[in-house]
Design an enzyme around this catalytic site. Structure first.
Site, mmCIF file in Angstrom:
data_model
loop_
_atom_site.group_PDB
_atom_site.id
_atom_site.type_symbol
_atom_site.label_atom_id
_atom_site.label_comp_id
_atom_site.label_asym_id
_atom_site.label_seq_id
_atom_site.Cartn_x
_atom_site.Cartn_y
_atom_site.Cartn_z
ATOM 1 N N GLU A 64 82.868 14.324 24.212
ATOM 2 C CA GLU A 64 83.930 13.366 23.888
ATOM 3 C C GLU A 64 83.315 11.967 23.836
ATOM 4 O OE1 GLU A 64 87.408 13.376 22.993
ATOM 5 O OE2 GLU A 64 86.754 11.297 22.769
ATOM 6 N N CYS A 70 96.661 12.326 21.669
ATOM 7 C CA CYS A 70 97.905 12.679 22.357
ATOM 8 C C CYS A 70 98.112 11.855 23.628
ATOM 9 C CB CYS A 70 97.872 14.171 22.670
ATOM 10 S SG CYS A 70 99.168 14.713 23.759
ATOM 11 N N GLY A 100 106.490 3.185 6.013
ATOM 12 C CA GLY A 100 106.485 4.626 6.285
ATOM 13 C C GLY A 100 107.649 5.008 7.181
ATOM 14 N N GLU A 150 110.344 2.942 2.926
ATOM 15 C CA GLU A 150 110.017 4.363 2.734
ATOM 16 C C GLU A 150 110.068 4.686 1.242
ATOM 17 O OE1 GLU A 150 108.985 7.242 4.415
ATOM 18 O OE2 GLU A 150 109.155 8.019 2.380
ATOM 19 N N VAL A 166 101.679 5.687 7.547
ATOM 20 C CA VAL A 166 101.850 6.508 6.338
ATOM 21 C C VAL A 166 101.099 7.838 6.405
ATOM 22 C CG1 VAL A 166 102.279 4.546 4.814
ATOM 23 C CG2 VAL A 166 99.935 5.296 5.220
ATOM 24 N N ARG A 196 97.758 10.341 8.461
ATOM 25 C CA ARG A 196 96.460 10.307 9.141
ATOM 26 C C ARG A 196 95.454 11.160 8.373
ATOM 27 N NH1 ARG A 196 96.940 8.271 14.419
ATOM 28 N NH2 ARG A 196 95.252 9.556 15.227
ATOM 29 N N ALA A 200 100.547 18.144 18.924
ATOM 30 C CA ALA A 200 99.677 18.457 20.060
ATOM 31 C C ALA A 200 99.766 19.926 20.465
ATOM 32 C CB ALA A 200 100.053 17.563 21.233
ATOM 33 N N HIS A 223 127.509 26.922 32.798
ATOM 34 C CA HIS A 223 128.443 25.864 32.396
ATOM 35 C C HIS A 223 128.501 24.789 33.485
ATOM 36 C CE1 HIS A 223 131.979 23.995 30.673
ATOM 37 N NE2 HIS A 223 132.529 24.003 31.885
HETATM 38 P P1 FAD Z 1 93.004 14.477 18.977
HETATM 39 O O1 FAD Z 1 94.038 14.419 20.007
HETATM 40 O O2 FAD Z 1 93.003 13.421 17.944
HETATM 41 O O3 FAD Z 1 91.604 14.492 19.737
HETATM 42 C C1 FAD Z 1 90.400 14.398 19.045
HETATM 43 C C2 FAD Z 1 89.339 13.905 20.004
HETATM 44 O O4 FAD Z 1 88.063 14.068 19.390
HETATM 45 C C3 FAD Z 1 89.466 12.412 20.326
HETATM 46 O O5 FAD Z 1 89.486 12.233 21.716
HETATM 47 C C4 FAD Z 1 88.228 11.784 19.699
HETATM 48 O O6 FAD Z 1 87.750 10.684 20.433
HETATM 49 C C5 FAD Z 1 87.249 12.949 19.714
HETATM 50 N N1 FAD Z 1 86.198 12.862 18.689
HETATM 51 C C6 FAD Z 1 86.344 12.676 17.356
HETATM 52 N N2 FAD Z 1 85.151 12.723 16.737
HETATM 53 C C7 FAD Z 1 84.222 12.930 17.702
HETATM 54 C C8 FAD Z 1 82.817 13.084 17.691
HETATM 55 N N3 FAD Z 1 82.102 13.044 16.566
HETATM 56 N N4 FAD Z 1 82.179 13.277 18.870
HETATM 57 C C9 FAD Z 1 82.870 13.333 20.038
HETATM 58 N N5 FAD Z 1 84.214 13.214 20.101
HETATM 59 C C10 FAD Z 1 84.874 13.024 18.949
HETATM 60 N N6 FAD Z 1 102.324 15.203 18.686
HETATM 61 C C11 FAD Z 1 103.250 15.869 19.374
HETATM 62 O O7 FAD Z 1 103.169 17.089 19.483
HETATM 63 N N7 FAD Z 1 104.293 15.210 19.979
HETATM 64 C C12 FAD Z 1 104.433 13.870 19.903
HETATM 65 O O8 FAD Z 1 105.380 13.313 20.456
HETATM 66 C C13 FAD Z 1 103.465 13.142 19.182
HETATM 67 N N8 FAD Z 1 103.535 11.799 19.101
HETATM 68 C C14 FAD Z 1 102.557 11.112 18.444
HETATM 69 C C15 FAD Z 1 102.642 9.728 18.364
HETATM 70 C C16 FAD Z 1 101.671 9.004 17.709
HETATM 71 C C17 FAD Z 1 101.776 7.516 17.634
HETATM 72 C C18 FAD Z 1 100.553 9.691 17.120
HETATM 73 C C19 FAD Z 1 99.481 8.927 16.413
HETATM 74 C C20 FAD Z 1 100.467 11.063 17.190
HETATM 75 C C21 FAD Z 1 101.464 11.786 17.836
HETATM 76 N N9 FAD Z 1 101.411 13.179 17.925
HETATM 77 C C22 FAD Z 1 102.391 13.854 18.579
HETATM 78 C C23 FAD Z 1 100.310 13.934 17.298
HETATM 79 C C24 FAD Z 1 99.283 14.386 18.355
HETATM 80 O O9 FAD Z 1 98.794 13.251 19.026
HETATM 81 C C25 FAD Z 1 98.160 15.140 17.677
HETATM 82 O O10 FAD Z 1 98.713 16.206 16.948
HETATM 83 C C26 FAD Z 1 97.182 15.700 18.682
HETATM 84 O O11 FAD Z 1 96.637 14.703 19.483
HETATM 85 C C27 FAD Z 1 96.053 16.424 17.943
HETATM 86 O O12 FAD Z 1 95.185 16.954 18.882
HETATM 87 P P2 FAD Z 1 93.649 17.261 18.510
HETATM 88 O O13 FAD Z 1 93.059 17.848 19.746
HETATM 89 O O14 FAD Z 1 93.586 18.025 17.255
HETATM 90 O O15 FAD Z 1 93.000 15.841 18.187
#
Ligand code: FAD
Length: 581
Positions: free
Chosen positions: A158, A166, A303, A326, A389, A391, A437, A560
């Site tokens: 990481e 998340c 967005g 939007e 808009v 990711r 997440a 209930h």
């Molecule tokens: P991520 O959580 O993005 O983790 C990826 C990790 O990889 C990061 O820590 C990054 O630093 C690391 N990384 C990247 N490249 C490298 C590299 N080359 N070497 C080492 N480390 C690296 N989802 C929900 O389910 N409920 C919600 O309420 C919700 N709210 C959200 C609100 C916002 C504002 C945002 C932006 C997103 C939200 N999401 C929500 C979406 C959710 O955050 C993501 O779907 C989730 O975090 C994806 O998990 P992941 O493990 O795929 O990636």
């Protein structure tokens, strides 16, 4: 005119059935309710009864043959009647309770991922680790822990804090702010509950400190869990150099690590589509919002998707003057149309301006203000601009690997989350999909259970939640999506205004909508807008996963007075009839 006997759909995942035995012969009289044939599916075998009276005139599939669901296997009609030709196999008629001999739309099929490749035996003794995960978000850290629980030697790389988007910049910090906004809203309206509070106000700095405290508690907890499970945490930026090797760069110091399996869980980052933006203008992302030290007076959110409406709800609660731009005709276009309309009216009532089918053509600076010239000819000024808009993938970890990807760069995977290279798996946002997440976590578990345990089977239903006021949640198809897929669907809506608990909470706006297949009562989707929608949806997910019909789910006894009675009533309404409506 007679009727085709169709292969029935006996379960959510059933696609075809094998005829074990015909219980009637050609020429036999058949009465509605008589058993006509025995069928075997991947889960069960049972006798299928006739829906019509008549003579069995034709058998299209013999014993031992397999027929797709909703496709004719026989024909019941009157003596001497001409039997209509069979429809094309891919145009199998969508069965009705009383199926007439007329072709209809094809039964829908979910677009499946490619079938998992057969697992190869790997000599793990050659490698530093059995699994090396890149990225410690909810996908990566959950996968690492599960793999360790299955006995694998695991490392996780990481480059930032554990917990990913998340915990650090997404779900958790936004929900901490959402809760402060909600409680503040309750304070403002406490007179509705017979209460009085003087001097209700807020301190943005303290709200942010509370959010940071929750994030810290959770990220520390995740680091502790990784340690407790024996997962090695490697700090730095990872890059895959070959199918079994990862190079990690920590402040210029590079180390190499080998692994039998590599898992990419690097997530996504905000993208920008705005053009003609003056250099002096700052276009902010959600990362910026979550680090914002003071509240602006006015904000334009480009967005109107999930993130845009969640931030609009929070900001307007703290009296920021918010405008959403939007491009589509509706906000959160992916949700049930009635729910989208209701949320729009709620946001508008909070003072949010929503401009649909509009974008910003140019953005300039005028003193402290940003000036947006819109595609509808209007000009608006604001202090702060958030662009929400969508990711795009974080791809540096796999840039040299020539993995198969979608046109937008998301890694293509099979059912077990394996990429186009056998030893490299990918999970979570980097593979596209719902980009939530809990989807990332589940995909991580599927991948490592395939590598080190029993490959899990079954369909993955992903619920979605939107944390606005009221909350929104949904799973499965909307009625329109079901109809577009050729399913004879109907829906039933139960309002929270008829639910005692919602009234006591003072949160009776909204409804539960259940979409069912008219033929079998199969629950196709559940859509909620209202109090605790994000918690209530899991009853629907459970019912759908366990293949309950609306009728059987409606007959589950609910305590209930509870909000979940609204779900029970909606299930009943979609089958035998709601009681409190
Ligand atoms: P991520 O959580 O993005 O983790 C990826 C990790 O990889 C990061 O820590 C990054 O630093 C690391 N990384 C990247 N490249 C490298 C590299 N080359 N070497 C080492 N480390 C690296 N989802 C929900 O389910 N409920 C919600 O309420 C919700 N709210 C959200 C609100 C916002 C504002 C945002 C932006 C997103 C939200 N999401 C929500 C979406 C959710 O955050 C993501 O779907 C989730 O975090 C994806 O998990 P992941 O493990 O795929 O990636």
């Amino acid at each position: 005119m007679g009727n085709f006997i169709l292969m029935p759909k006996l379960g959510m995942t059933m696609t075809d059935g094998k005829i074990i035995k015909w219980l009637k012969n050609i020429g036999d009289d058949v009465e509605k309710g008589d058993y006509v044939f025995e069928v075997e599916t991947d889960k069960t075998s049972l006798e299928v009864d006739a829906l019509y009276d008549g003579k069995l005139l034709k058998i299209f599939f013999d014993e031992g043959e397999t027929a797709p669901i909703n496709y004719p296997v026989g024909y019941i009609g009157a003596e001497g009647e001409e039997i209509p030709p069979l429809p094309e196999m891919e145009n199998a008629p969508a069965a009705e309770t009383e199926t007439k001999a007329a072709p209809a739309a094809a039964a829908p099929k979910a677009a499946p991922k490619k079938e998992a490749k057969p697992k190869k035996k790997i000599d793990m003794s050659k490698f530093d680790y059995e699994l090396l995960v890149i990225g410690a978000g909810p996908g990566g850290y959950v996968a690492a822990i599960r793999a360790a629980q299955l006995g694998a030697k695991v490392a996780i790389v990481e480059c930032d804090e554990v917990g990913g988007t998340c915990l650090n910049r997404g779900c958790i910090p936004t929900k901490a702010l959402y809760t402060s906004a909600k409680v503040f809203g309750k304070l403002k309206h406490c007179a509705d509950y017979g209460l009085s509070v003087s001097g209700a106000g807020f301190d943005w700095k303290k709200i942010m400190e509370r959010k940071d405290g929750i994030v810290k508690q959770l990220t520390t907890g995740v680091a502790g869990l990784l340690k407790k499970n024996g997962v090695t945490i490697i700090k730095g930026r990872a890059k895959i150099t070959d199918a079994n090797t990862v190079e990690v760069d920590l402040n210029g110091t590079k180390t190499k690590h080998s692994a039998g399996y590599i898992m990419i869980a690097t997530g996504t980052q905000p993208i920008s589509v705005l053009k003609n933006v003056d250099k002096a203008v700052k276009i902010n992302t959600t990362d910026d919002i979550l680090a914002m030290q003071t509240l602006p007076k006015s904000m334009v959110i480009v967005g109107g998707g999930v993130i845009g409406v969640e931030i609009a709800n929070i900001m307007s609660s703290f009296d920021v003057d918010v405008t959403i731009l939007e491009l589509m005709p509706t906000i959160i276009p992916m949700v049930d149309a009635e729910i989208s309309t209701m949320l729009k009216s709620k946001l508008v009532a909070k003072g949010v301006k929503i401009l649909n089918e509009v974008t910003a053509n140019t953005i300039k600076k005028d003193g402290k203000d940003n000036v947006l010239e819109l595609s509808n000819g209007e000009t608006i000024k604001c202090e702060y601009i958030l662009e929400a808009v969508g990711r795009g993938v974080v791809s540096d970890a796999f840039a040299d690997m020539k993995l198969s990807t979608s046109p937008r760069g998301f890694i293509t995977v099979d059912e077990s989350m394996c990429s186009s290279v056998d030893s490299i798996y990918a999970i979570g946002d980097v593979t596209g999909g719902y980009m939530l997440a809990h989807e990332a976590s589940e995909q991580g578990i599927i991948a490592v259970e395939t590598m080190f345990g029993e490959a899990p089977t079954g369909e993955m239903l992903i619920p979605s939640c939107i944390f606005t006021e009221p909350e929104i949640s949904f799973v499965g198809k909307t009625e329109q999506q079901a109809k577009d897929a050729g399913i004879p669907a109907k829906s039933f809506k139960f309002p929270f205004a008829a639910n005692g608990k919602a009234l006591t909470l003072g949160e009776s706006d909204g409804f539960v909508k259940v979409v069912v297949d008219e033929r079998y009562g199969e629950i196709l989707g559940v859509h909620i807008i209202g109090p605790e929608a994000s918690s209530l949806i899991h009853e629907a997910v459970m019912a759908m996963n366990l293949e309950a019909t609306a009728q059987s789910a409606g007959h589950v006894v609910h305590a209930h007075p509870t909000l979940s009675e609204a779900l029970m009533e909606a299930f009943l309404g979609a089958s035998t009839g709601a009681i409190h409506m």
